[in-house]
Enzyme design. Sequence first.
Site, PDB file in Angstrom:
ATOM      1  N   ASP A 177       0.747  -1.193   0.082  1.00 16.44           N
ATOM      2  CA  ASP A 177       0.120   0.179  -0.146  1.00 16.44           C
ATOM      3  C   ASP A 177       1.075   1.249  -0.038  1.00 16.44           C
ATOM      4  O   ASP A 177       1.513   1.432   1.112  1.00 16.44           O
ATOM      5  CB  ASP A 177      -0.888   0.072   1.058  1.00 16.44           C
ATOM      6  N   HIS A 178       0.953   1.827  -1.103  1.00 20.31           N
ATOM      7  CA  HIS A 178       1.979   2.816  -1.052  1.00 20.31           C
ATOM      8  C   HIS A 178       1.639   4.087  -0.160  1.00 20.31           C
ATOM      9  O   HIS A 178       2.432   4.571  -0.070  1.00 20.31           O
ATOM     10  CB  HIS A 178       1.881   3.576  -2.576  1.00 20.31           C
ATOM     11  N   HIS A 240      -6.438   1.779   2.049  1.00 22.09           N
ATOM     12  CA  HIS A 240      -5.642   2.763   2.279  1.00 22.09           C
ATOM     13  C   HIS A 240      -6.029   3.518   3.615  1.00 22.09           C
ATOM     14  O   HIS A 240      -5.085   3.474   4.471  1.00 22.09           O
ATOM     15  CB  HIS A 240      -5.633   4.044   0.988  1.00 22.09           C
TER      16      HIS A 240
END
Length: 480
Positions: A177-178, A240
Amino acid sequence: MTRPDNHVIVLFGASGDLARRKLLPGLYHLAAAGLLPDGYRIVGSSRAKSALSDDAFRALAHDAVTTFGRSEPSGPAWQSFADSLSYGAADAQDPGPLLAAIRAAEDSLGGRPSRLFHLAIPPPAFASTIGMLGDTNLAENGKVIVEKPFGTDLASAQALNETIHAVFDESRVFRIDHFLGKESVDNILAFRFANGLFEPIWNRDHISYVQIDVPETLGLEGRAHFYEGTGAFRDMIVTHLIQVLGIVAMEPPVSLAAQPLQDEKAKVFEALRPIDPGQVVRGQYEGYRDEAGVAPDSQTETFTALRLEVDNWRWAGVPFHLRSGKNLAQGREVITLGLREPPLRMFRTDPAQQDAYQGNKIVIDFKDPGWIAATFLAKEPGPTMRLGPATMTFRYGGSFCQKHGLEGYERLILDAMLGDRSLFTGSDGIEHIWAASALLLENPPPLKPYTPGSWGPEPAIDELVAPHQWYLPDANKDRP
């Protein structure tokens, strides 16, 4: 810092949008910064019908770095990076070209380099690709990066984890998950645990609510096929915003090593109270059903706002309000912690100012480079004790050199090569999140329309957070 051992990096979906926008530019930036291993090779892959030659892959990478990268693709740094690129198509029935490309890459490095497989492919292709890696023994001495979404509900997440674990043990799985690779999100750990000023108040005795707000101004951008089957909740909230909630709400780990961090985040996710559909606002922007590829009677939400609660000693009774959606008024990434009011008011305040002020807050803007602000009341100059709102702000970009800063994907790919799983999600964590989501997925509330460019369906979103207010949209006065 420690550099990774020699690696062969295999990008599945190497000609796709994610590879062009993030992965290839990010890998080149790591190479130009001297952070990749001394010896590395990058093998692109796709289905046989989308195969590229080595030269075509290098041209694609040059265009990607030129268009989306931060480092210019020129000089010796680019030549060295381009020389590392090759391509090998792979179908489950015919992995031969990929096997040959990986073998050639490993032979050129010598020894026994590690393998890192990045699955930048649609979720339906995960099972066949992972199965191929197991059947061909490519998974041996390898790690795998898995892109979101990690399933679409509890049953599919469990099935995906079972498929992955049949080939890779959990220690070699990196669910990416960036958001969690952002410098400004990492800084939450430092802000909390390195400063005695904040950790003692980071609990229900001093914090009355938490907001995690990630509105987007973008619409579908040609991604109707993906979005129709996903929606805002699965696309943003699960993968996110709840991940960020885990960082905000976790207990102090015994160390910053990977397992203690993952354990504490998993405890937060396990403590999530099942999401009450009555505490959720689902919206769809007006005109969505006219978009190309969208069903005329689509029930896909383009907006979700909800109330979550964490049932543990630290957070019992504190509402966590999460919001994200498409075609909203601003593109922001903001965490707001509302502090409780003093027990006795001894100062007079202007009612108009008090309404605008909304109380003491800690605001963390985690859209890189990010900033942190604390809002409070201070005495205005003059002969009377009159208070006015004030703000103290730390600006990440203005306080540290940004030259060598890494974007989210860059940091996480580097961590995966090093085998550091601190900022990745474990299988138990993602299953806890889907378990808490089951009631909502089974009984979604009806869609409410909203105007593009607004903050979502009103007045439903304001009623959701009452008696509190959203920090956005009134944040411009506090924004550095």
